[in-house]
Design a protein around this motif. Structure first.
Motif, PDB file in Angstrom:
ATOM      1  N   ILE A  71       0.843  -1.200   0.000  1.00 57.17           N
ATOM      2  CA  ILE A  71       0.000   0.000   0.000  1.00 57.17           C
ATOM      3  C   ILE A  71       0.877   1.249   0.000  1.00 57.17           C
ATOM      4  O   ILE A  71       0.644   2.189  -0.759  1.00 57.17           O
ATOM      5  N   ILE A  72       1.922   1.248   0.842  1.00 60.11           N
ATOM      6  CA  ILE A  72       2.827   2.395   0.917  1.00 60.11           C
ATOM      7  C   ILE A  72       3.523   2.611  -0.419  1.00 60.11           C
ATOM      8  O   ILE A  72       3.610   3.730  -0.926  1.00 60.11           O
ATOM      9  N   VAL A  73       4.028   1.518  -1.022  1.00 60.69           N
ATOM     10  CA  VAL A  73       4.709   1.621  -2.309  1.00 60.69           C
ATOM     11  C   VAL A  73       3.740   2.103  -3.382  1.00 60.69           C
ATOM     12  O   VAL A  73       4.074   2.975  -4.187  1.00 60.69           O
ATOM     13  N   ASP A  74       2.515   1.559  -3.405  1.00 58.00           N
ATOM     14  CA  ASP A  74       1.530   1.980  -4.394  1.00 58.00           C
ATOM     15  C   ASP A  74       1.190   3.453  -4.243  1.00 58.00           C
ATOM     16  O   ASP A  74       1.090   4.176  -5.231  1.00 58.00           O
ATOM     17  N   GLN A  75       1.018   3.911  -3.007  1.00 59.11           N
ATOM     18  CA  GLN A  75       0.703   5.320  -2.774  1.00 59.11           C
ATOM     19  C   GLN A  75       1.851   6.210  -3.221  1.00 59.11           C
ATOM     20  O   GLN A  75       1.636   7.289  -3.770  1.00 59.11           O
ATOM     21  N   LYS A  76       3.071   5.740  -3.023  1.00 51.05           N
ATOM     22  CA  LYS A  76       4.240   6.500  -3.447  1.00 51.05           C
ATOM     23  C   LYS A  76       4.274   6.612  -4.977  1.00 51.05           C
ATOM     24  O   LYS A  76       4.534   7.676  -5.526  1.00 51.05           O
ATOM     25  N   LYS A  77       3.980   5.499  -5.668  1.00 53.16           N
ATOM     26  CA  LYS A  77       3.950   5.512  -7.131  1.00 53.16           C
ATOM     27  C   LYS A  77       2.848   6.433  -7.649  1.00 53.16           C
ATOM     28  O   LYS A  77       3.047   7.160  -8.611  1.00 53.16           O
ATOM     29  N   ILE A  78       1.691   6.387  -6.999  1.00 53.31           N
ATOM     30  CA  ILE A  78       0.572   7.234  -7.415  1.00 53.31           C
ATOM     31  C   ILE A  78       0.950   8.704  -7.257  1.00 53.31           C
ATOM     32  O   ILE A  78       0.698   9.521  -8.146  1.00 53.31           O
ATOM     33  N   LYS A  79       1.574   9.035  -6.142  1.00 53.31           N
ATOM     34  CA  LYS A  79       1.990  10.418  -5.903  1.00 53.31           C
ATOM     35  C   LYS A  79       3.014  10.851  -6.957  1.00 53.31           C
ATOM     36  O   LYS A  79       2.917  11.949  -7.506  1.00 53.31           O
ATOM     37  N   GLU A  80       3.966   9.971  -7.269  1.00 56.98           N
ATOM     38  CA  GLU A  80       4.966  10.248  -8.303  1.00 56.98           C
ATOM     39  C   GLU A  80       4.293  10.520  -9.650  1.00 56.98           C
ATOM     40  O   GLU A  80       4.634  11.471 -10.343  1.00 56.98           O
TER      41      GLU A  80
END
Length: 193
Positions: A71-80
């Motif tokens: 979830i953290i990695v996905d949220q980071k990718k989405i923000k990027e």
């Protein structure tokens, strides 16, 4: 994440002090304390050593945390992706709005400045497209699902894969039409000056 709680639980279950565990894992006692209080997290090598010391499979040791990490990695990718998209949009607006004033300047200075804007925008577009390709998001529906962190069902993803070819052709045609309109408009404006 629950990894710190699990480390402490297994350590106390085996009656091992933080100092003893630190010696076995080749880290400081403070590092063990930081792991147990979730101030920091062990790397994969340390996780493997801990699972061996506690006689627990690595999968069982970190299973709940994998979901949270994803979830953290996905949220980071989405923000990027969102940041890159906003930068690209801003650059596109600058290229479109600056065309007339820069082409109106005497000499080639305005044209050179505009070309520099265009080149920067082109490279940003390449970065966005590479990101989309790496994350397998090509169609509008896939992008919306990615940004919303809601995966498509198998059937939906297969439909979107089928649409990719048609959408690419339509996008190419649309880009060509827009470029043609802008070119004609610029030629008309330049003739008026």
């Amino acid at each position: 994440m629950n990894i710190g709680t699990r480390i402490k639980k297994y350590r106390e279950k085996q009656n091992i002090s933080q100092d003893e565990l630190a010696l076995k894992v080749f880290v400081s006692r403070q590092t063990i304390s930081n792991w147990e209080t979730n101030k920091s997290y062990p790397d994969i090598k340390s996780l493997t050593m801990l699972s061996n010391i506690f006689h627990v499979s690595l999968d069982d040791f970190i299973k709940d945390d994998i979901k949270e990490m994803r979830i953290i990695v996905d949220q980071k990718k989405i923000k990027e992706f969102n940041i890159m998209s906003y930068i690209f949009l801003a650059e596109m607006l600058i290229v479109m709005i600056s065309a007339y004033p820069l082409f109106s300047m005497d000499g080639y200075v305005g044209v050179i400045i505009w070309l520099l804007f265009f080149i920067v925008t082109f490279f940003t577009a390449r970065i966005v497209e590479k990101f989309k390709k790496n994350n397998d998001i090509q169609t509008y529906k896939e992008i919306i699902a990615f940004v919303g962190n809601k995966p498509l069902t198998y059937e939906e993803s297969q439909q979107e894969i089928g649409k990719r070819i048609y959408q690419k052709v339509l996008l190419a045609l649309l880009a060509g039409i827009i470029t043609f309109i802008i070119s004609i408009t610029m030629i008309f404006i330049m003739k008026q000056i």
